[in-house]
Enzyme design. Structure first.
Site, PDB file in Angstrom:
ATOM      1  N   LYS A   1       0.839  -1.201   0.000  1.00 41.99           N
ATOM      2  CA  LYS A   1       0.000   0.000   0.000  1.00 41.99           C
ATOM      3  C   LYS A   1       0.873   1.250   0.000  1.00 41.99           C
ATOM      4  CE  LYS A   1      -3.921  -2.280   2.093  1.00 41.99           C
ATOM      5  NZ  LYS A   1      -4.553  -2.794   3.304  1.00 41.99           N
TER       6      LYS A   1
ATOM      7  N   ASP B   1     -11.550   2.999   3.946  1.00 39.51           N
ATOM      8  CA  ASP B   1     -11.924   1.579   3.947  1.00 39.51           C
ATOM      9  C   ASP B   1     -13.450   1.413   3.920  1.00 39.51           C
ATOM     10  OD1 ASP B   1     -10.573  -0.764   3.747  1.00 39.51           O
ATOM     11  OD2 ASP B   1     -10.151  -1.013   5.879  1.00 39.51           O
TER      12      ASP B   1
ATOM     13  N   GLN C   1      -5.222  -1.446   9.548  1.00 41.89           N
ATOM     14  CA  GLN C   1      -5.260  -2.828   9.031  1.00 41.89           C
ATOM     15  C   GLN C   1      -6.011  -3.731  10.020  1.00 41.89           C
ATOM     16  OE1 GLN C   1      -3.674  -3.491   5.959  1.00 41.89           O
ATOM     17  NE2 GLN C   1      -4.609  -5.509   6.032  1.00 41.89           N
TER      18      GLN C   1
END
Ligand code: NDP
Length: 297
Positions: free
Chosen positions: A54, A121, A98
């Site tokens: 990422k 997200d 995460q």
């Protein structure tokens, strides 16, 4: 029939190129450099790889990128302090923590602290609600990636029957909403669904987001269907000698060998849905940056 293989990499590459062009334009015309912060707690090797990729991909697109690696014994208060600081940083437009977090950390207050505007997200209740309401939203990356692949394969989805197996907030639910918005007739299946094979056989578009290796068999698939396999499952190698050495490989939720003989098109695992997720994350960060700067997204 042997199915057409839907490769994620070329579609993801096009999306990343579009993102890079848009980042360059935002810098030149508005002095705006979209910034993404990724937070990882603990030292899970697979998560570390995702986070590294990422960071690399966002820098390659010309974005500002920050990675915060926190030890596995980080307290809830310490994690929240990091996220609170990022949420207040005007140079950071997207924050990704995460998941899953190691026990006993709780993700709910962390997502709340990120706030809807930096929630790249798509997990904040405001974004989940906006998606259901048909309002502009930051939508979860993997589901958006799935939809892009389906549209790139089938074009107009109006009137198609879609079955989504799995109902998580991260994948199943948003995929179903996105397909509904494309005028599909959508069924959501889950662990309590009765006669799952028969339900799957109704699908022109079958999305599997379960987390069970090769669960969906070839005879569950309608001939010619478009099959999107989101699953990432680690299993021992088929070769007993390799398996005995403890070697593993990644497989999806669909029995690929069987399914490709029946489906019209199918994503492989790996290299299907996977590459799309990070590309959409970059696109979401650019979208978030524009919204925060008051520019049309
Ligand atoms: P979750 O564990 O949160 O959800 C799994 C879903 O599958 C649940 O809704 C569950 O039903 C359903 N399910 C479980 N067993 C069965 C069964 N026997 N029959 C029917 N449905 C069942 O997983 P996620 O949604 O987070 O992830 C799903 C998969 O996708 C995983 O393999 C994950 O690794 C992968 N993934 C891949 C990504 C990528 O970038 N490619 C990104 C995110 C996830 P119920 O609700 O009834 O319990």
């Amino acid at each position: 029939m042997t199915a057409r293989i839907i490769e994620g990499a070329p579609v993801a590459e096009r999306l990343r190129a579009d993102v890079a062009t848009e980042v360059a334009r935002l810098k030149a015309e508005h002095g705006l450099q979209p910034g993404l912060a990724v937070v990882l707690v603990g030292d899970d090797p697979a998560s570390q790889l995702y986070v590294k990729s990422k960071g690399e991909q966002s820098r390659a697109a010309g974005m500002r990128s920050e990675t915060h690696l926190l030890p596995g014994d980080t307290t809830q208060a310490a994690l929240e302090a990091v996220v609170r600081k990022l949420a207040a940083d005007p140079g950071i437009h997207g924050i990704l923590v995460q998941l899953p977090l190691p026990e006993p950390l709780d993700e709910t207050p962390v997502i709340e602290l990120i706030g809807p505007d930096k929630d790249v997200d798509g997990l904040h209740v405001v974004n989940a609600g906006r998606l259901v309401a048909g309002l502009p939203a930051l939508v979860a990356c993997t589901p958006t990636g799935c939809l892009e692949l389906i549209k790139a394969t089938l074009g107009d989805l109006t009137g198609k029957t879609a079955v989504v197996v799995g109902r998580s907030l991260l994948v199943g639910k948003p995929v179903a909403q996105l397909l509904l918005a494309e005028n599909c007739t959508v069924t959501m299946a889950h662990s309590r669904t009765v006669d799952l094979p028969a339900v799957c056989r109704t699908a022109d578009i079958l999305v599997a987001a379960v987390g069970r290796p090769r669960m969906i068999r070839g005879d569950w698939i309608k001939p010619g269907a478009c099959v999107i396999d989101v699953g990432i499952n680690r299993v021992p190698f088929d070769d007993p000698e390799q398996a005995a050495l403890g070697r593993t490989k990644v497989v999806g939720d669909v029995n690929f060998k069987e399914a490709r003989e029946v489906a019209g098109s199918i994503t492989p695992v790996p290299k299907g849905v996977g590459p799309m997720t990070v590309a959409v994350l970059l696109a979401n960060t650019v979208k978030a940056a524009k919204l925060q700067a008051g520019l049309p997204a």
